[in-house]
Design a protein around this motif. Structure first.
Motif, mmCIF file in Angstrom:
data_model
loop_
_atom_site.group_PDB
_atom_site.id
_atom_site.type_symbol
_atom_site.label_atom_id
_atom_site.label_comp_id
_atom_site.label_asym_id
_atom_site.label_seq_id
_atom_site.Cartn_x
_atom_site.Cartn_y
_atom_site.Cartn_z
ATOM 1 N N SER A 137 -35.332 1.670 59.768
ATOM 2 C CA SER A 137 -36.511 2.233 60.425
ATOM 3 C C SER A 137 -37.233 1.176 61.249
ATOM 4 N N MET A 138 -37.816 1.636 62.366
ATOM 5 C CA MET A 138 -38.606 0.770 63.239
ATOM 6 C C MET A 138 -39.713 1.584 63.892
ATOM 7 N N LEU A 157 -36.736 6.445 63.713
ATOM 8 C CA LEU A 157 -37.682 5.882 64.678
ATOM 9 C C LEU A 157 -39.074 6.476 64.490
ATOM 10 N N ARG A 158 -40.022 5.620 64.197
ATOM 11 C CA ARG A 158 -41.425 6.036 64.130
ATOM 12 C C ARG A 158 -42.038 5.805 65.515
ATOM 13 N N PRO A 190 -29.261 -2.040 65.156
ATOM 14 C CA PRO A 190 -30.400 -1.122 65.172
ATOM 15 C C PRO A 190 -31.115 -1.108 66.517
ATOM 16 N N GLU A 191 -31.211 -2.270 67.170
ATOM 17 C CA GLU A 191 -31.908 -2.328 68.456
ATOM 18 C C GLU A 191 -31.202 -1.495 69.525
ATOM 19 N N SER A 192 -29.882 -1.633 69.621
ATOM 20 C CA SER A 192 -29.157 -0.852 70.626
ATOM 21 C C SER A 192 -29.157 0.629 70.272
ATOM 22 N N ALA A 193 -29.193 0.935 68.976
ATOM 23 C CA ALA A 193 -29.256 2.338 68.561
ATOM 24 C C ALA A 193 -30.579 2.971 68.960
ATOM 25 N N ASP A 244 -41.620 -7.049 64.079
ATOM 26 C CA ASP A 244 -41.682 -7.126 62.611
ATOM 27 C C ASP A 244 -41.859 -5.759 61.948
ATOM 28 N N SER A 245 -41.446 -4.700 62.622
ATOM 29 C CA SER A 245 -41.582 -3.364 62.031
ATOM 30 C C SER A 245 -40.291 -2.875 61.382
#
Length: 293
Positions: free
Chosen positions: A242-243, A148-149, A187-190, A217-218
């Motif tokens: 990564s997001m 996560l950025r 990935p979203e729930s993580a 869109d990241s």
């Protein structure tokens, strides 16, 4: 004396006879088909089956195959089910399997060298479905990792500078918030789970779905292969998801957080007590312009 009869001309080769033509040879496939027909019709009681060709697409055997499904997060799979997916009844059986496959000095440093984890940690990762091991020498550990950025409005990114482990040692990190993904987790729930687990002690009871905003869109995915710092001598394949995200309520200066027990909900609490866990995370804000990732 009567004259001798004229000599009989020698027989003319068939190929030279103008009124006859040579039949072309029968094609091989026709002969093969004819032979097969004779074979099949020779006995009405004989059965004939063409053998099936079995092609092994991947000769490498896996002890546990990762089953990440980003489209069906609710599969009903429980940690107890994941426990049965690997063949090691205990950390000791895993240790016995690893010893002949890893350099002895590297394996002996697990949990002893500062910043490393021990075989109990790896056994728990397998039991929770967070890690898979390839049946090779050396084994290859594959992990799905969320990176996560976390950025703010001042073009800064939040990095974890170091961690304090349960054995009192410090482990340098200098990377964005990272978390091993669970089986069948999107990935979203993580994202929300990772923020809650690693930053929850400073965010309080805030609803992460309201204070965490994912930048559209990241999302990016890449694969990195390198030696594991946690388990020396064990090669690792990291599938990185990564997001970029915005998180409301974080301090503007450097800070630290306390993480809940990593395997607090594990059915193997006695084994979790023997594992090396993270007690504190230390965070710092760094200018995006000073980084190359």
């Amino acid at each position: 004396m009567p004259s001798a009869p004229p000599p009989v001309p020698p027989p003319q080769p068939i190929s030279d006879l103008p009124h006859l033509t040579r039949s072309p040879p029968l094609p091989d496939f026709f002969l093969a088909a004819l032979s097969l027909f004779v074979f099949l019709s020779s006995s009405s009681s004989r059965s004939f089956k063409l053998p099936l060709l079995c092609i092994q697409s991947n000769p490498r055997r896996f002890l546990k195959t990762p089953s990440m499904s980003f489209s069906h997060p609710n599969s009903g799979r429980t940690p107890h089910d994941a426990h049965r997916l690997h063949p090691f009844a205990s950390p000791q059986s895993l240790s016995d399997w690893l010893k002949p496959r890893l350099p002895s000095d590297s394996f002996a440093s697990w949990g002893v060298k500062p910043g490393t984890k021990n075989v109990h940690n790896l056994w728990l990762e397998l039991s929770e479905g967070e890690t898979s091991l390839a049946d090779s020498t050396p084994p290859i550990r594959t992990v799905q990792v969320l990176s996560l950025r976390i950025i703010d409005n001042h073009r800064r990114i939040l990095l974890e500078s170091h961690q304090q482990l349960s054995d009192g040692t410090l482990r340098n990190r200098n990377r964005p918030l990272s978390e091993k993904m669970k089986p069948n987790e999107t990935p979203e729930s993580a994202v929300y789970r990772a923020v809650k687990e690693e930053l929850g002690s400073i965010l309080g009871d805030s609803d992460c779905s309201e204070i965490v905003k994912i930048v559209p869109d990241s999302y990016k995915m890449k694969i990195e292969e390198r030696n594991s710092a946690s388990y020396p001598g064990l090669p690792a394949c990291y599938v990185l998801h990564s997001m970029d995200v915005l998180v409301e309520g974080l301090p503007k200066e450097d800070f630290c957080t306390v993480e809940e027990e990593e395997y607090a909900n594990s059915e193997e609490s006695s084994i979790a007590d023997e594992a090396v866990s993270v007690k504190k995370h230390f965070w710092k804000w760094v200018s995006l312009d000073s980084l190359d990732f």
